[in-house]
Motif scaffolding. Structure first.
Motif, PDB file in Angstrom:
ATOM      1  N   SER A  91      -1.112  96.929 -62.497  1.00  0.00           N
ATOM      2  CA  SER A  91       0.207  96.949 -61.864  1.00  0.00           C
ATOM      3  C   SER A  91       0.121  96.288 -60.492  1.00  0.00           C
ATOM      4  N   ARG A  92       1.280  95.897 -59.975  1.00  0.00           N
ATOM      5  CA  ARG A  92       1.369  95.291 -58.640  1.00  0.00           C
ATOM      6  C   ARG A  92       2.457  96.045 -57.874  1.00  0.00           C
ATOM      7  N   PRO A  93       2.096  97.154 -57.227  1.00  0.00           N
ATOM      8  CA  PRO A  93       3.098  97.971 -56.542  1.00  0.00           C
ATOM      9  C   PRO A  93       3.826  97.228 -55.426  1.00  0.00           C
ATOM     10  N   SER A  94       3.154  96.266 -54.792  1.00  0.00           N
ATOM     11  CA  SER A  94       3.768  95.510 -53.702  1.00  0.00           C
ATOM     12  C   SER A  94       3.246  94.075 -53.749  1.00  0.00           C
ATOM     13  N   PRO A  95       3.893  93.139 -53.052  1.00  0.00           N
ATOM     14  CA  PRO A  95       3.417  91.748 -53.071  1.00  0.00           C
ATOM     15  C   PRO A  95       1.995  91.588 -52.570  1.00  0.00           C
ATOM     16  N   SER A  96       1.491  92.553 -51.787  1.00  0.00           N
ATOM     17  CA  SER A  96       0.158  92.427 -51.194  1.00  0.00           C
ATOM     18  C   SER A  96      -0.858  93.385 -51.804  1.00  0.00           C
ATOM     19  N   LEU A  97      -0.514  94.010 -52.975  1.00  0.00           N
ATOM     20  CA  LEU A  97      -1.434  94.978 -53.579  1.00  0.00           C
ATOM     21  C   LEU A  97      -1.349  94.866 -55.100  1.00  0.00           C
ATOM     22  N   THR A  98      -2.522  94.736 -55.723  1.00  0.00           N
ATOM     23  CA  THR A  98      -2.638  94.750 -57.178  1.00  0.00           C
ATOM     24  C   THR A  98      -3.659  95.809 -57.567  1.00  0.00           C
ATOM     25  N   GLU A  99      -3.322  96.630 -58.596  1.00  0.00           N
ATOM     26  CA  GLU A  99      -4.185  97.753 -58.971  1.00  0.00           C
ATOM     27  C   GLU A  99      -4.508  97.691 -60.461  1.00  0.00           C
ATOM     28  N   CYS A 100      -5.697  98.214 -60.752  1.00  0.00           N
ATOM     29  CA  CYS A 100      -6.122  98.398 -62.143  1.00  0.00           C
ATOM     30  C   CYS A 100      -6.528  99.855 -62.303  1.00  0.00           C
TER      31      CYS A 100
ATOM     32  N   SER B 130      -6.207  94.428 -52.035  1.00  0.00           N
ATOM     33  CA  SER B 130      -5.202  94.062 -51.031  1.00  0.00           C
ATOM     34  C   SER B 130      -5.363  92.572 -50.723  1.00  0.00           C
ATOM     35  N   HIS B 131      -4.278  91.815 -50.753  1.00  0.00           N
ATOM     36  CA  HIS B 131      -4.366  90.363 -50.628  1.00  0.00           C
ATOM     37  C   HIS B 131      -3.071  89.832 -50.021  1.00  0.00           C
ATOM     38  N   GLU B 132      -3.085  88.542 -49.739  1.00  0.00           N
ATOM     39  CA  GLU B 132      -1.881  87.891 -49.255  1.00  0.00           C
ATOM     40  C   GLU B 132      -0.915  87.661 -50.417  1.00  0.00           C
ATOM     41  N   PRO B 133       0.387  87.624 -50.159  1.00  0.00           N
ATOM     42  CA  PRO B 133       1.367  87.528 -51.257  1.00  0.00           C
ATOM     43  C   PRO B 133       1.189  86.312 -52.151  1.00  0.00           C
TER      44      PRO B 133
END
Length: 308
Positions: free
Chosen positions: A85-94, A57-60
Motif C-alpha cells: 500500500s501507499r498511504p501517502s505520496p512519500s510512504l510505501t509499505e509492505c 519513506s521516499h520523495e513523491p
C-alpha cells in the motif's frame, strides 16, 4: 555571429546535463530514502502468526515495489498473506503475515525493495530484513518428560425436564402422524375404495344378467349371484362372507348397520334354498333377484331411498 551563438549553446548544454544527471545522483544516494523493517510479536509458538512490516519513506517522484518475502515450502516459514500500500505520496509499505514452523531463534526471510525514479527511469534495489531474530517456542511445556494418558470424555447428563419434554414431543408427533393417516384414509382412500366396489359389483351383475338371457340355468344364476354378494360384502365391509354361513353374515350386517341388510339377507337365503333345499325357481324369479341385487348394490344414498 558564430562567436555569439557558442555561449548560448554552452548554457543550453549545461542545463540539459543538470536536469538529466541531477535526479540520478539523488536516486543513487541512499540517504534520500528511509527504510523501516519490523515484526510483532517477537516470541511465538509453533504455527502462530507474525505480522511482518516493511516501510520505505521516499520523495513523491519515486515508485516503490517489493518482491518477497520468498519462502520455500517445508522451510521454517509460510506466507499467509501479503499486501502493498501507499498511504501517502512519500510512504510505501509492505505488510505480510507469516507462520513459523521451526523451533528456536529464526531470522525472517528478506524482502527486496525496488525504487524507481520516474524522471530518469533508473531503478535501484535493496534487500531488507530485520536484524532482530524471532524466537519460536514449542506448543507444549519442554519440561514434560512423559506422555499423560488420555482422559475419557465425560458424558454430560441430560436434565430430566429436557428428556420429559423430548418424550412428549415424540409422542405428540407420532399421534399427529397417526391421526393424519387415519383422516386421509377415511377422507380419500376409503370412499374411493367403496366407490370402486360398487362399480365392480354392478358390472359383474350386468354380466350375470346377460348370461341369464343367453340361457344360463336358474341354479347356476343363484349360485353366481350368492358368490357376487358375498365377495362384495367381504371387500366393501370387511365381512368374512366367503367363509361364513348366511346366519353369521346376517349378524355382521346387523352389527355394522349395513344399508339394505334385509335385501342382502333375503338374496343369500334364496340362493341357499336353491342350492340346499332343491328349490326350482323360474326365469322370472331369477330376473327379480337380479333386480333386487342391483337395487342393494347401488351407492348408499340409493339404498337408503329404496328403504324409505
Amino acid at each position: 555571429m558564430e562567436q555569439g551563438f557558442k555561449p548560448i549553446l554552452l548554457c543550453l548544454t549545461s542545463a540539459f546535463l543538470f536536469f538529466v544527471t541531477g535526479p540520478l545522483h539523488a536516486a543513487d544516494n541512499p540517504d534520500s530514502l528511509r527504510f523501516t523493517v519490523g515484526f510483532t510479536p517477537d516470541t511465538v509458538r509453533v504455527g502462530d502468526r507474525i505480522d511482518y512490516h516493511i516501510g520505505v519513506s521516499h520523495e513523491p517522484r519515486f515508485q516503490v515495489s517489493f518482491s518477497g518475502p520468498d519462502v520455500i515450502p517445508g522451510e521454517a516459514f509460510s506466507v499467509l498473506s501479503r499486501e502493498v500500500s501507499r498511504p501517502s505520496p512519500s510512504l510505501t509499505e509492505c505488510n505480510a503475515e507469516l507462520a513459523a514452523f521451526e523451533l528456536g531463534e529464526l531470522l525472517l526471510p528478506p524482502v527486496v525493495a525496488f525504487v524507481r525514479d520516474t524522471l530518469s527511469g533508473k531503478t535501484l534495489q535493496w534487500s531488507l530484513e530485520p536484524q532482530v531474530r524471532l524466537y519460536v517456542e514449542a506448543l507444549t511445556d519442554s519440561s514434560m518428560k512423559s506422555v499423560l494418558p488420555i482422559r475419557p470424555i465425560r458424558e454430560v447428563p441430560v436434565p430430566w425436564s429436557r428428556s420429559l419434554f423430548t418424550g412428549f414431543a415424540v409422542i405428540a408427533t407420532l399421534a399427529f402422524i397417526l391421526f393424519a393417516g387415519f383422516f386421509a384414509w377415511k377422507k380419500f382412500i376409503l370412499p374411493k375404495r367403496r366407490s370402486h366396489d360398487h362399480v365392480s359389483a354392478l358390472h359383474e351383475l350386468q354380466l350375470l344378467k346377460q348370461r341369464l338371457e343367453r340361457g344360463l340355468g336358474a341354479e347356476a344364476c343363484y349360485e353366481q349371484l350368492s358368490l357376487l354378494v358375498r365377495r362384495y360384502l367381504e371387500h366393501h365391509y370387511d365381512i368374512k362372507a366367503l367363509e361364513a354361513v348366511t346366519s353369521e353374515i346376517e349378524r355382521e350386517l346387523v352389527l355394522l348397520d349395513v344399508p339394505g341388510a334385509l335385501l342382502l339377507s333375503g338374496l343369500l337365503h334364496e340362493a341357499d334354498m336353491v342350492k340346499f333345499a332343491e328349490s326350482s325357481p323360474s326365469l322370472e324369479d331369477c330376473r327379480n333377484c337380479l333386480a333386487e341385487a342391483e337395487t342393494v348394490l347401488q351407492p348408499t344414498e340409493s339404498v337408503a331411498d329404496s328403504k324409505g
